[in-house]
Design a protein around this motif. Structure first.
Motif, short mmCIF file in Angstrom:
data_model
loop_
_atom_site.label_atom_id
_atom_site.label_comp_id
_atom_site.label_asym_id
_atom_site.label_seq_id
_atom_site.Cartn_x
_atom_site.Cartn_y
_atom_site.Cartn_z
N SER A 90 20.22 29.67 -16.30
CA SER A 90 19.01 29.44 -16.84
C SER A 90 18.85 30.63 -17.93
N ALA A 91 17.72 30.21 -18.65
CA ALA A 91 17.22 31.28 -19.68
C ALA A 91 15.87 31.90 -19.25
N ALA A 92 15.60 32.93 -19.91
CA ALA A 92 14.34 33.83 -19.59
C ALA A 92 14.21 34.25 -21.14
N VAL A 93 12.63 33.97 -21.39
CA VAL A 93 12.28 34.57 -22.75
C VAL A 93 11.00 35.35 -22.42
N PHE A 94 11.02 36.40 -23.00
CA PHE A 94 9.98 37.55 -23.01
C PHE A 94 9.32 37.55 -24.28
N VAL A 95 8.03 37.70 -23.90
CA VAL A 95 7.09 37.71 -25.35
C VAL A 95 6.01 38.44 -25.12
N ALA A 96 5.61 39.54 -26.01
CA ALA A 96 4.90 40.55 -26.00
C ALA A 96 3.69 40.25 -27.24
N ILE A 97 2.72 40.48 -26.99
CA ILE A 97 1.72 40.13 -28.10
C ILE A 97 0.41 41.12 -27.87
N ASP A 98 -0.61 41.25 -28.49
CA ASP A 98 -1.84 41.82 -28.50
C ASP A 98 -2.82 40.59 -28.22
N ASN A 99 -3.45 40.46 -27.17
CA ASN A 99 -4.36 39.49 -26.85
C ASN A 99 -5.23 39.07 -27.83
N LEU A 100 -6.00 40.22 -28.31
CA LEU A 100 -7.02 40.17 -29.24
C LEU A 100 -6.60 40.00 -30.54
N VAL A 101 -5.45 40.34 -31.01
CA VAL A 101 -5.09 40.23 -32.40
C VAL A 101 -4.20 39.05 -32.65
N LYS A 102 -2.99 39.03 -32.23
CA LYS A 102 -2.29 37.93 -32.50
C LYS A 102 -2.65 36.74 -31.62
N GLY A 103 -3.06 36.97 -30.39
CA GLY A 103 -3.74 35.96 -29.55
C GLY A 103 -5.01 35.44 -29.74
N ALA A 104 -5.73 36.09 -30.85
CA ALA A 104 -7.02 35.58 -31.23
C ALA A 104 -7.62 35.88 -32.41
N ALA A 105 -8.07 37.08 -32.81
CA ALA A 105 -8.69 37.31 -34.12
C ALA A 105 -7.67 37.41 -35.39
N GLY A 106 -6.61 37.91 -34.93
CA GLY A 106 -5.46 38.14 -35.94
C GLY A 106 -4.83 36.78 -36.25
N GLY A 107 -4.60 36.04 -35.51
CA GLY A 107 -4.22 34.78 -35.79
C GLY A 107 -5.33 33.98 -36.45
N ALA A 108 -6.51 33.99 -35.91
CA ALA A 108 -7.38 33.49 -36.64
C ALA A 108 -7.57 33.68 -38.31
N VAL A 109 -7.24 35.01 -38.48
CA VAL A 109 -7.29 35.34 -39.84
C VAL A 109 -6.19 34.81 -40.78
N GLN A 110 -5.04 34.91 -39.77
CA GLN A 110 -3.70 34.35 -40.47
C GLN A 110 -4.09 32.87 -40.72
N TRP A 111 -4.53 32.17 -39.83
CA TRP A 111 -4.72 30.76 -40.13
C TRP A 111 -5.63 30.49 -41.39
N MET A 112 -6.80 31.56 -41.30
CA MET A 112 -7.85 31.36 -42.30
C MET A 112 -7.21 31.71 -43.91
N ASN A 113 -6.15 32.74 -43.96
CA ASN A 113 -5.50 32.82 -45.25
C ASN A 113 -4.69 31.78 -45.49
N ILE A 114 -4.27 31.06 -44.67
CA ILE A 114 -3.28 29.85 -45.10
C ILE A 114 -4.26 28.78 -45.52
N LYS A 115 -5.34 28.33 -44.88
CA LYS A 115 -6.28 27.45 -45.40
C LYS A 115 -6.87 27.56 -46.80
N LEU A 116 -7.11 29.14 -47.10
CA LEU A 116 -7.74 29.25 -48.23
C LEU A 116 -6.96 29.38 -49.35
N GLY A 117 -5.57 29.48 -49.12
CA GLY A 117 -4.61 29.51 -50.02
C GLY A 117 -4.27 30.99 -50.37
N LEU A 118 -4.44 31.82 -49.43
CA LEU A 118 -4.17 33.17 -49.69
C LEU A 118 -3.00 33.69 -49.14
#
Length: 353
Positions: free
Chosen positions: A311-339
């Motif tokens: 078996s394999a185990a994968v461990f992931v650590a993120i900030d729920n409010l940033v990478k998991g929400a607001a930061g990920g949203a800004v990252q996507w917005m950057n991409i969609k706006l061509g930034l």
């Protein structure tokens, strides 16, 4: 898009924790400028009275009611929604209709769950109510920017915080056919994942020094993850997800476990993950196991792995409010706006908060 002209940003549902993080990130973004923050409950109140941590980032700027958004729909607008699930879709539909009448070009990134499913019926089966804007669903794509090229759809429904953590581990496992498709997930989230409105389980005497499971094998992020993962990898997966509430404010630690498709060493699996995420600024595949303290307050995700004979185990650590929400949203917005995809997002976390 390049140059020094800033793009107007509007935030719907502007008083929750995700909205607060969106506002913080917009305040530090080199190419976004807050035009309006919308809140029916706090309309007329200064933004820094609701979020004192923002200091003087927006001066005396105040929240506005939804009908007043039209005054700010000019040219190109980045629309973020941090409104609650079930309410966000209707609000977005109203703004897009108004923008269309005014000839305003709006790009939407929705941090709620309303546009994470490809069909209204699938969303309704999970959330138990009619979808607020079923006619808009085909205009939204959902997934993580590390897993998708800029999609043809004009708008994005950002995956949930638990979903983000799970997808970061599950998508490589399935796409590279490293494991079988039956996957167990054990996730622990901080109290901010429960939202800003106080409830018993976020009351400090209850949460402090406590750890407990909730909605075991019945959390609504599970069908979201399996749907997105299937669309990206072509593999249907069975996900057994048991979420837990932890005694800290922010962050998610996720452990994923599955049977190996064929024998592989820990070093080989680690290398497979590093190749998969090569060139992805916000993803670091680490030796050993990741820690929430190393990513809290940032848009970065740390991933570790372990294997035994079967078996394999994968461990992931993120900030729920940033990478998991607001930061990920800004990252996507950057991409969609061509930034630059990383614009406004590269500041590391505080480490000892």
């Amino acid at each position: 898009m390049t140059g020094t002209t800033k793009i107007s940003a509007v935030v719907l549902g502007g008083t929750g924790y995700v909205a607060g993080e969106l506002l913080r990130l917009i305040a530090g973004h080199p190419q976004l400028q807050l035009a309006a923050a919308v809140s029916e409950s706090q309309a007329g109140e200064a933004i820094n009275s609701v979020f004192p941590n923002l200091q003087n980032a927006f001066g005396e700027q105040r929240y506005i009611e939804r009908p007043a958004v039209g005054e700010h729909l000019n040219g190109k607008v980045a629309l973020f929604s941090a409104a609650p699930h079930g309410a966000s879709a209707k609000l977005i539909a109203e703004v897009l209709e108004q923008a269309d009448k005014q000839g305003c070009d709006v790009t939407v990134v929705d941090a709620s769950a309303d546009f994470r499913y490809p069909a209204a019926a699938r969303w309704e089966a999970v959330y138990g109510e009619p979808h607020g804007a079923p006619g808009l669903i085909e205009q939204f794509a959902s997934g993580l920017p590390e897993h998708m090229d800029n999609p043809a759809q004009p708008h994005i429904g950002h995956p949930g915080c638990f979903s983000t953590a799970m997808l970061l581990g599950i998508v490589p496992l399935l796409q590279l056919k490293l494991t079988e498709t039956d996957i167990n997930a054990f996730g622990i989230t901080g109290s901010t994942g429960s939202g800003r409105a106080p409830v018993e389980t976020t009351h400090h005497p209850f949460r402090q020094s406590n750890l407990y499971a909730y909605k075991p094998l019945a959390h609504r992020h599970a069908p979201e993850v399996t749907g997105i993962a299937a669309a990206l990898t072509g593999s249907d997966t069975t996900l057994h997800f048991v979420p837990h509430s932890g005694p800290f404010a922010r962050g998610i630690h996720m452990t994923l476990q599955a049977k190996l498709a064929k024998p592989i060493s820990a070093e080989e699996l680690l290398e497979q993950f590093r190749i998969f995420y090569a060139g992805k600024t916000f993803i670091k595949v680490v030796d050993g196991t990741p820690r929430i303290k190393d990513v809290a307050g940032s848009n970065y995700a740390h991933i570790g792995i372990a294997v035994d004979d079967t078996s394999a185990a994968v461990f992931v650590a993120i900030d729920n409010l940033v990478k998991g929400a607001a930061g990920g949203a800004v990252q996507w917005m950057n991409i969609k706006l061509g930034l630059d995809e990383t614009a406004g997002l590269t500041t590391p976390g505080p480490g000892w908060a």
